[in-house]
Design an enzyme around this catalytic site. Sequence first.
Site, mmCIF file in Angstrom:
data_model
loop_
_atom_site.group_PDB
_atom_site.id
_atom_site.type_symbol
_atom_site.label_atom_id
_atom_site.label_comp_id
_atom_site.label_asym_id
_atom_site.label_seq_id
_atom_site.Cartn_x
_atom_site.Cartn_y
_atom_site.Cartn_z
ATOM 1 N N ASP A 1 2.476 -38.809 -10.925
ATOM 2 C CA ASP A 1 2.751 -40.236 -11.072
ATOM 3 C C ASP A 1 1.717 -40.950 -11.928
ATOM 4 O OD1 ASP A 1 5.050 -40.722 -9.664
ATOM 5 O OD2 ASP A 1 4.033 -40.934 -7.746
HETATM 6 C C1 BGC Z 1 -1.306 -42.361 -6.564
HETATM 7 C C2 BGC Z 1 -0.253 -41.291 -6.600
HETATM 8 C C3 BGC Z 1 1.040 -41.835 -6.066
HETATM 9 C C4 BGC Z 1 1.403 -43.113 -6.809
HETATM 10 C C5 BGC Z 1 2.712 -43.742 -6.343
HETATM 11 C C6 BGC Z 1 -0.828 -43.606 -7.250
HETATM 12 O O1 BGC Z 1 -1.769 -44.611 -7.105
HETATM 13 O O2 BGC Z 1 -2.481 -41.887 -7.154
HETATM 14 O O3 BGC Z 1 -0.678 -40.170 -5.844
HETATM 15 O O4 BGC Z 1 2.033 -40.885 -6.268
HETATM 16 O O5 BGC Z 1 0.373 -44.051 -6.684
HETATM 17 O O6 BGC Z 1 2.626 -44.327 -5.134
HETATM 18 C C1 NOJ Z 2 2.038 -38.699 -4.381
HETATM 19 C C2 NOJ Z 2 3.455 -39.081 -4.566
HETATM 20 O O1 NOJ Z 2 4.051 -39.354 -3.313
HETATM 21 C C3 NOJ Z 2 4.219 -37.980 -5.264
HETATM 22 O O2 NOJ Z 2 5.540 -38.391 -5.505
HETATM 23 C C4 NOJ Z 2 3.529 -37.594 -6.538
HETATM 24 O O3 NOJ Z 2 4.247 -36.525 -7.106
HETATM 25 C C5 NOJ Z 2 2.101 -37.199 -6.285
HETATM 26 N N1 NOJ Z 2 1.421 -38.242 -5.581
HETATM 27 C C6 NOJ Z 2 1.334 -36.861 -7.577
HETATM 28 O O4 NOJ Z 2 1.084 -37.983 -8.338
#
Ligand code: BGC
Ligand code: NOJ
Length: 809
Positions: free
Chosen positions: A483
């Site tokens: 993400d």
């Molecule tokens: C986090 C990710 C997460 C994303 C969406 C980001 O701040 O680092 O791990 O998937 O937010 O919620």
């Molecule tokens: C947490 C999120 O819930 C997931 O959808 C994502 O793939 C990982 N972080 C990596 O960014």
Amino acid sequence: MKFGHFDDKSREYVIETPHTPLPWINYLGVNDFHSLISNTCGGYSFYKDAKLRRITRYRYNNVPRDISGRFFYINDKGTIWSPAYLPCKTALDSYTCRHGLSYSIFESSKNGLALKITCFVPLNDNCEINKVELTNTTGREKKFSFYSAVEFCLYNAIDDANNYQRNLNLAEVEIDNNTIYHKTEYRERRNHYAFYYSSRKHDGFDTSRDEFLGLENGWDQPVCVLKKTSKDSIVHDYYPIGCHRFELTLKPHESKTIIFILGYVENPEDKKWESKDVINKVKAKAIIEKYKSVKNVDKALNDLKKYWDGLLDAFNVKSNIVKFDRMANIWNQYQCMNTYLMSRSASYYETGTGRGMGFRDSCQDLLGFVHLIPDKAKERIIDIASIQFTDGSTYHQYQPLTKCGNADVGSGFNDDPLWLVAATVAYIKETGDTKILDIPTPFDNKKGSEKSLYDHLLISLNHTIDNLGPHGLPLIGRADWNDCLNLNCFSKTDGESFQTVENNDTHIAESVFIAGMFVKYGKEFVELANHLGKKDDAKHIQEYVDSIEKATIKYGFDYDGGWFKRAYDAYGHEVGSSKCEEGKIFIEPQGFCTMAGIGKDLGLGKKALEASKKYLYDDWGAELLNPPYSSYHLELGEISSYPEGVKENGAVFNHNNPWLTLAFCEEGEAEDAFDLYKRNAPSFIEDKSEIHKTEPYVYSQMIAGRYSPCYGQAKNSWLTGSATWSFVALSEGILGIKPQFDGLEIKPCLSKEFKEVKIKRKFRNCSFDIDIINKGTGNETLTVNGKKQTSSLIKLDKDVKNYSVIVNL
Ligand code: BGC
Ligand code: NOJ
């Protein structure tokens, strides 16, 4: 250092001190009513949806930590204490908290008074039960005051924390004998209320928080508890609570039990009232009636235990490695079930107000629970597919209460649609139920837009095909699984969300990771389509599997470095290649492209795995990238916003370590697979709990990497895809038990550390007893019901229900 121990026989983790490095929590509830409960009785409850139906209030970011929960107080001749230590913080003579499967038990004592509190949510009713047993362990009579307390939330957790100008005028309660009814807003549009019952007649009560605590006191020193009194307050505006007081006398060695029920009820519009302003309590009374007796409560707890016995019977392992077995049989599967229930919505790190059910997350979670609850998996797949758009793209999440998608956490993540293929294929392989593919499934939940689930899958794959970039690799869109790799976002404004900021996609930024996904799941779809006789679809997708595989070999592999590149950014520059100054190598494509078998003949996977070991490994596993970004990059986005070594910027992400483990298994590297598995499997790192800090019985999202000053510290426990993927690595990779369209494949990839492994596996109404004898010959021979087999795939015979399998390795 450890703060407790595993009790495998009882399937519990026994916490021996309230002073754990962080609150160590458990989940209660396996259907619609849920509670979070920490080892000091903190936490909160909600019905279905932590954002829209919050029943009790929780203050995240509170100081001191974890001061909201179901709390109990004793005033024993002026000594004020709480049986689970908080909120009073009075030192206890003894303390244990046993977190079991959907229940928690607290046992403590002080000055000759012992308490045992058993907390759980019964299988089919919307309530949390707290059974409190009080025992006088002395030879003298004991007289003391005993209190229980919960603080109600006004249902919508966001509004509850924001809209004081309105909310502080609303609170309404009703008292009926020993039950406190929280009926705030019921007089207008709500048709639900909560109640808090005690099985013993109370000697006093309070429903106004300020009356109970006093104007300046906190939950650790309620004025009423200090003064051994109650105000019998009826709240009319400010903060509603439920609080019972009892004046108790216990003879020497006498015990008394009180049952508390925190419940939730919905009434139909025309049956809301018993009489003017008096709520209809019929349903609440039915729950109370059912659980007011110790006998029924004990039976309900037993039913819950039997429910878990039944579930976990589907997959059971007995090997010579105890730490492995306890992950396989208890904790990993338990965590998978809780990620099914919560997705990423409510934990001590997800406030329940941020994220609902994630498209990508829930699809992946399914891989870890489909063998346990196939019917619910089926429902989940249809719910998820229903938030897709007609072009295959999708909302990123939906709210569990409404099941409708929303763009609160963005959309346009180009990996999302492919996870639906992964989930559906896993479901069909587990159950053999291809009929799911015929279910008419809407787009964006719009009536009349329905197409079959099969069409949704095809549309998902075509979404990748319709979105290929300059190198013939899939465009990344807003981001892919990572993400934080926001290659089209260019955010310069502080505080702006990387997930929802404008997506400036110029159709240049490409993802090698999505290429790996497409090849892996595209191949699985081709197999499925062939299985169904849909040759044209199979041919169409195979064509693109081949072309994307070729593009990956040509443009997605860094032949200087010897690993898969990560992406091309919006300028067409390489990301995750030896040409980069930082972020030279990323974990995701090493795992996924190798699992997909891309360039296997050329030895690309083997090289990628070697490089991962060399550059990404630390004591806790493989870091997400190396070296981390030391400054913010506009063209990369959130990934470079994190300090070095944390989160996506170079922590060990437990979610994608199993991809490497599975890739090692794909390459037949059993020792490497188990070595990596052990580096972050909770039971194997339990004795480093003072560094790791989060619960030692479940995975956390990440463990800070070498570049972080907090190296080794885990974050975001419980709700993470690490659970599901670790289970897939353990069951399908290491143990090699792989459901296939035509039967069950058994192809272990076992380290020499395993001597003999016995596995019981339920599969499509058949039971498999598998005995793997690991002599390390490198040759697998399989005997099924006494007959030698040449293939590792056991096809089901409709006349045979029990399969006894001996595997010699
Ligand atoms: C986090 C990710 C997460 C994303 C969406 C980001 O701040 O680092 O791990 O998937 O937010 O919620
Ligand atoms: C947490 C999120 O819930 C997931 O959808 C994502 O793939 C990982 N972080 C990596 O960014």
